[in-house]
Write a protein that holds these residues in place. Structure first.
Motif, mmCIF file in Angstrom:
data_model
loop_
_atom_site.group_PDB
_atom_site.id
_atom_site.type_symbol
_atom_site.label_atom_id
_atom_site.label_comp_id
_atom_site.label_asym_id
_atom_site.label_seq_id
_atom_site.Cartn_x
_atom_site.Cartn_y
_atom_site.Cartn_z
ATOM 1 N N GLN A 133 24.811 31.975 2.325
ATOM 2 C CA GLN A 133 24.937 30.724 3.069
ATOM 3 C C GLN A 133 26.177 30.728 3.945
ATOM 4 O O GLN A 133 26.141 30.264 5.087
ATOM 5 C CB GLN A 133 24.975 29.535 2.108
ATOM 6 C CG GLN A 133 23.635 29.237 1.476
ATOM 7 C CD GLN A 133 23.720 28.150 0.417
ATOM 8 O OE1 GLN A 133 24.783 27.880 -0.125
ATOM 9 N NE2 GLN A 133 22.578 27.527 0.116
ATOM 10 N N GLN A 134 27.268 31.255 3.439
ATOM 11 C CA GLN A 134 28.504 31.323 4.223
ATOM 12 C C GLN A 134 28.323 32.260 5.421
ATOM 13 O O GLN A 134 28.760 31.955 6.525
ATOM 14 C CB GLN A 134 29.651 31.807 3.343
ATOM 15 C CG GLN A 134 30.984 31.834 4.053
ATOM 16 C CD GLN A 134 32.118 32.282 3.144
ATOM 17 O OE1 GLN A 134 31.899 32.692 2.015
ATOM 18 N NE2 GLN A 134 33.328 32.223 3.641
ATOM 19 N N GLU A 135 27.678 33.379 5.195
ATOM 20 C CA GLU A 135 27.430 34.333 6.279
ATOM 21 C C GLU A 135 26.529 33.714 7.345
ATOM 22 O O GLU A 135 26.770 33.883 8.543
ATOM 23 C CB GLU A 135 26.780 35.589 5.687
ATOM 24 C CG GLU A 135 26.809 36.794 6.573
ATOM 25 C CD GLU A 135 26.276 38.025 5.858
ATOM 26 O OE1 GLU A 135 25.476 38.740 6.469
ATOM 27 O OE2 GLU A 135 26.661 38.262 4.707
ATOM 28 N N LEU A 136 25.514 32.978 6.919
ATOM 29 C CA LEU A 136 24.617 32.313 7.859
ATOM 30 C C LEU A 136 25.363 31.266 8.681
ATOM 31 O O LEU A 136 25.213 31.190 9.901
ATOM 32 C CB LEU A 136 23.449 31.648 7.111
ATOM 33 C CG LEU A 136 22.492 30.806 7.960
ATOM 34 C CD1 LEU A 136 21.782 31.682 8.986
ATOM 35 C CD2 LEU A 136 21.493 30.080 7.089
ATOM 36 N N ALA A 137 26.195 30.474 8.036
ATOM 37 C CA ALA A 137 26.958 29.447 8.746
ATOM 38 C C ALA A 137 27.909 30.080 9.758
ATOM 39 O O ALA A 137 28.051 29.587 10.886
ATOM 40 C CB ALA A 137 27.739 28.591 7.748
ATOM 41 N N GLN A 138 28.540 31.176 9.380
ATOM 42 C CA GLN A 138 29.449 31.857 10.293
ATOM 43 C C GLN A 138 28.685 32.431 11.485
ATOM 44 O O GLN A 138 29.143 32.339 12.632
ATOM 45 C CB GLN A 138 30.190 32.968 9.556
ATOM 46 C CG GLN A 138 31.272 33.627 10.363
ATOM 47 C CD GLN A 138 32.045 34.661 9.549
ATOM 48 O OE1 GLN A 138 31.637 35.034 8.456
ATOM 49 N NE2 GLN A 138 33.147 35.118 10.089
ATOM 50 N N ALA A 139 27.514 32.996 11.238
ATOM 51 C CA ALA A 139 26.700 33.544 12.332
ATOM 52 C C ALA A 139 26.229 32.436 13.276
ATOM 53 O O ALA A 139 26.228 32.610 14.499
ATOM 54 C CB ALA A 139 25.503 34.303 11.759
ATOM 55 N N GLN A 140 25.856 31.288 12.719
ATOM 56 C CA GLN A 140 25.423 30.170 13.559
ATOM 57 C C GLN A 140 26.573 29.651 14.416
ATOM 58 O O GLN A 140 26.394 29.339 15.592
ATOM 59 C CB GLN A 140 24.853 29.043 12.695
ATOM 60 C CG GLN A 140 23.508 29.361 12.087
ATOM 61 C CD GLN A 140 23.035 28.299 11.109
ATOM 62 O OE1 GLN A 140 23.834 27.564 10.541
ATOM 63 N NE2 GLN A 140 21.724 28.237 10.907
ATOM 64 N N THR A 141 27.762 29.574 13.853
ATOM 65 C CA THR A 141 28.941 29.116 14.600
ATOM 66 C C THR A 141 29.273 30.086 15.729
ATOM 67 O O THR A 141 29.519 29.671 16.866
ATOM 68 C CB THR A 141 30.147 28.970 13.656
ATOM 69 O OG1 THR A 141 29.810 28.049 12.617
ATOM 70 C CG2 THR A 141 31.372 28.481 14.391
ATOM 71 N N THR A 142 29.249 31.374 15.421
ATOM 72 C CA THR A 142 29.522 32.386 16.439
ATOM 73 C C THR A 142 28.479 32.329 17.547
ATOM 74 O O THR A 142 28.811 32.402 18.733
ATOM 75 C CB THR A 142 29.550 33.785 15.805
ATOM 76 O OG1 THR A 142 30.531 33.797 14.770
ATOM 77 C CG2 THR A 142 29.874 34.857 16.826
ATOM 78 N N ASN A 143 27.233 32.167 17.173
ATOM 79 C CA ASN A 143 26.149 32.079 18.150
ATOM 80 C C ASN A 143 26.347 30.879 19.067
ATOM 81 O O ASN A 143 26.200 30.978 20.289
ATOM 82 C CB ASN A 143 24.804 31.998 17.428
ATOM 83 C CG ASN A 143 23.635 32.067 18.379
ATOM 84 O OD1 ASN A 143 23.687 32.744 19.395
ATOM 85 N ND2 ASN A 143 22.561 31.356 18.050
ATOM 86 N N LEU A 144 26.694 29.736 18.500
ATOM 87 C CA LEU A 144 26.916 28.528 19.293
ATOM 88 C C LEU A 144 28.087 28.721 20.257
ATOM 89 O O LEU A 144 27.996 28.365 21.437
ATOM 90 C CB LEU A 144 27.167 27.330 18.376
ATOM 91 C CG LEU A 144 27.417 25.987 19.052
ATOM 92 C CD1 LEU A 144 26.211 25.559 19.871
ATOM 93 C CD2 LEU A 144 27.771 24.936 18.023
ATOM 94 N N LEU A 145 29.173 29.309 19.765
ATOM 95 C CA LEU A 145 30.334 29.562 20.627
ATOM 96 C C LEU A 145 29.964 30.471 21.795
ATOM 97 O O LEU A 145 30.332 30.209 22.951
ATOM 98 C CB LEU A 145 31.464 30.197 19.822
ATOM 99 C CG LEU A 145 32.280 29.284 18.934
ATOM 100 C CD1 LEU A 145 33.231 30.095 18.064
ATOM 101 C CD2 LEU A 145 33.070 28.294 19.762
ATOM 102 N N LEU A 146 29.219 31.535 21.510
ATOM 103 C CA LEU A 146 28.844 32.471 22.564
ATOM 104 C C LEU A 146 27.868 31.844 23.561
ATOM 105 O O LEU A 146 27.942 32.125 24.757
ATOM 106 C CB LEU A 146 28.266 33.743 21.953
ATOM 107 C CG LEU A 146 29.262 34.588 21.149
ATOM 108 C CD1 LEU A 146 28.560 35.778 20.500
ATOM 109 C CD2 LEU A 146 30.410 35.051 22.022
#
Length: 181
Positions: A85-98
């Motif tokens: 879940q933490q990895e997914l949240a981090q990936a979603q945040t990075t995706n949104l930033l990019l």
């Protein structure tokens, strides 16, 4: 080894609480107790009780090991779930930033300037950074002074002095005579 200590303690406790054992050990002439069981019967009963106790302790220990093994598997699964879940949240945040950075033409090294927050917050910061990119076409300010610049005249085409030298007008008058010679 702990069982041996427990057995010894149990024997001492039973010897002090069992009247038949006390009476057989104490041989005082003034007392004439009538034992309810013989010494052999008491020892047989004691051995039977110890065997039952050992069987119950073994069963309890097996049950505890089973619970521990189940608990460990459950905890392991929970830890894996939390990490995923933490990895997914981090990936979603990075995706949104990019996404926001790409939409506003923000350089990769400036993506951390967007910070965190909702998509609207990121969009607002990205718009501000984009404005700053447009205003950033001028050269950075210099620490060296410019000569012959008057307010309102703009930047002249005069050659700039060497940045390590000072203008001659900055030399104090007392030193100027020595400086000019």
């Amino acid at each position: 080894m702990p069982n041996n200590i427990t057995d010894t303690q149990d024997e001492k406790q039973e010897e002090t609480t069992n009247p038949a054992v006390q009476n057989s050990e104490e041989s005082s002439p003034s007392q004439s107790p009538a034992p309810e069981m013989t010494l052999e019967e008491a020892l047989a009963e004691l051995e039977k009780t110890r065997q039952e106790r050992d069987a119950v302790q073994a069963a309890a220990q097996k049950w505890q090991q089973h619970e521990d093994s189940q608990k460990s598997e459950l905890q392991l699964a929970q830890e894996k779930l939390a990490a995923a879940q933490q990895e997914l949240a981090q990936a979603q945040t990075t995706n949104l930033l990019l996404e926001v950075a790409a939409a506003h033409g923000i350089k990769p090294e400036d993506v951390p300037l967007l910070g965190t927050g909702t998509k609207e917050d990121l969009e607002a910061r990205a718009a501000r950074i984009k404005e700053l990119y447009g205003a950033g076409n001028t050269a950075p300010p210099s620490n060296s002074p410019r000569q012959n610049v008057q307010s309102g005249s703009g930047v002249g085409n005069e050659p700039q002095p060497d940045p390590v030298t000072y203008p001659s007008s900055w030399v104090p008058k007392a030193l100027r005579k020595n400086h000019d010679q």
